[in-house]
Motif scaffolding. Sequence first.
Motif, PDB file in Angstrom:
ATOM      1  N   SER A  89       0.815  -1.223   0.000  1.00 32.17           N
ATOM      2  CA  SER A  89       0.000   0.000   0.000  1.00 32.17           C
ATOM      3  C   SER A  89       0.846   1.270   0.000  1.00 32.17           C
ATOM      4  CB  SER A  89      -0.938  -0.001   1.211  1.00 32.17           C
ATOM      5  OG  SER A  89      -1.895  -1.033   1.102  1.00 32.17           O
ATOM      6  N   LYS A  90       1.902   1.316   0.790  1.00 28.13           N
ATOM      7  CA  LYS A  90       2.690   2.542   0.904  1.00 28.13           C
ATOM      8  C   LYS A  90       3.456   2.877  -0.372  1.00 28.13           C
ATOM      9  CE  LYS A  90       6.822   0.399   2.971  1.00 28.13           C
ATOM     10  NZ  LYS A  90       7.705   0.377   4.169  1.00 28.13           N
ATOM     11  N   GLU A  91       3.558   1.935  -1.291  1.00 25.63           N
ATOM     12  CA  GLU A  91       4.254   2.184  -2.548  1.00 25.63           C
ATOM     13  C   GLU A  91       3.327   2.762  -3.630  1.00 25.63           C
ATOM     14  OE1 GLU A  91       6.031  -1.510  -3.656  1.00 25.63           O
ATOM     15  OE2 GLU A  91       7.555  -1.447  -2.080  1.00 25.63           O
ATOM     16  N   GLN A  92       2.022   2.846  -3.316  1.00 22.07           N
ATOM     17  CA  GLN A  92       1.064   3.341  -4.297  1.00 22.07           C
ATOM     18  C   GLN A  92       0.880   4.855  -4.152  1.00 22.07           C
ATOM     19  OE1 GLN A  92       0.561   0.844  -6.310  1.00 22.07           O
ATOM     20  NE2 GLN A  92       1.542  -0.459  -4.755  1.00 22.07           N
ATOM     21  N   HIS A  93       0.441   5.505  -5.211  1.00 22.08           N
ATOM     22  CA  HIS A  93       0.285   6.957  -5.218  1.00 22.08           C
ATOM     23  C   HIS A  93      -0.769   7.417  -4.217  1.00 22.08           C
ATOM     24  CE1 HIS A  93       2.995   7.247  -8.587  1.00 22.08           C
ATOM     25  NE2 HIS A  93       2.218   6.465  -9.345  1.00 22.08           N
ATOM     26  N   ASP A  94      -1.864   6.648  -4.088  1.00 26.49           N
ATOM     27  CA  ASP A  94      -2.922   7.038  -3.160  1.00 26.49           C
ATOM     28  C   ASP A  94      -2.820   6.327  -1.823  1.00 26.49           C
ATOM     29  OD1 ASP A  94      -3.563   4.514  -3.976  1.00 26.49           O
ATOM     30  OD2 ASP A  94      -5.520   5.010  -4.809  1.00 26.49           O
TER      31      ASP A  94
END
Length: 298
Positions: A89-94
């Motif tokens: 999750s932390k690697e995604q833009h949102d």
Amino acid sequence: MGMLQNLLLLTILALPTGALICTTRWFDRDDPSGVGDFETVFDLRKEYPGEICLQPTGIEAQTLEGMPASSTGQIFHPFNPEEGFACVSKEQHDGFCWDYKVRFTCPLDFCSGCTTRWFDRDNPSGKGDYELLVDLRSKYPDQICKEPLSINVQTLDGIPAHQTGQKFSVYDSTRGFACVNAEQGPGQFCRDYVVRFTCPESFCSGCKTRWFDRDNPSGKGDYELLFNLRSEYPDKICSEPLAMNVQTVDGIPAQQIGQRFSVFDPLKGFACVNDEQEGASKYCRDYKVQFTCPKTFC
């Protein structure tokens, strides 16, 4: 009720070129509510033992709604058939991953192989229940192929092993199965398990019987039981078949249909009961069976 088979849900697909491929069912073992969505081969093999081939040749990932992962714009690693799939999750833009499902491409034999009988060489009254391949080969010589494609394990009363909540120290097609009493919870003991293997089609190509179709599913179901087949076709089936193939009358392997079977054993035959089916179709398909016998039978 007889033993219910925990079938592999597999599909043989035809490519535009006419070539055939074998795909597993879709797996969705994780939700993205935590760190992300992790559908790794290591975790999937633990949760769905025997349902993924040893060396997948491809992997697909989609959202639960069916959108290809490559169309979502999110970042994934790993994303390969050897390791599986992961979205952090932390690697995604949102900051959030979508909820994904995956399936694997396997060698064609993994979909169309033949099934051995159920084996039960040990009881859990000692240190546990040990159905190891080396011991099974010793007790049942020539009844298991050299390199099994997959393994199925269930309790004597037909509960798939992964639904019992017990821990297993060995559970793969190269070594067999083992449940150790000491590894279970306080005061718990291993259940009594039976195992069987899916073998390459070549294992069943040596000495085969004809196809038998003695019953239709218009009554309670489709019953191709060995006792009835021997009575109707005397001397046409060996005393101890090594393996069994089951297909619909139009040639679709039973493992691809997704129906439940109350009997699926070379030493007993085959039975599909209409009342045990779920989903849109409440009726068994019309099946035919074929047995693999020792070479001396031919």
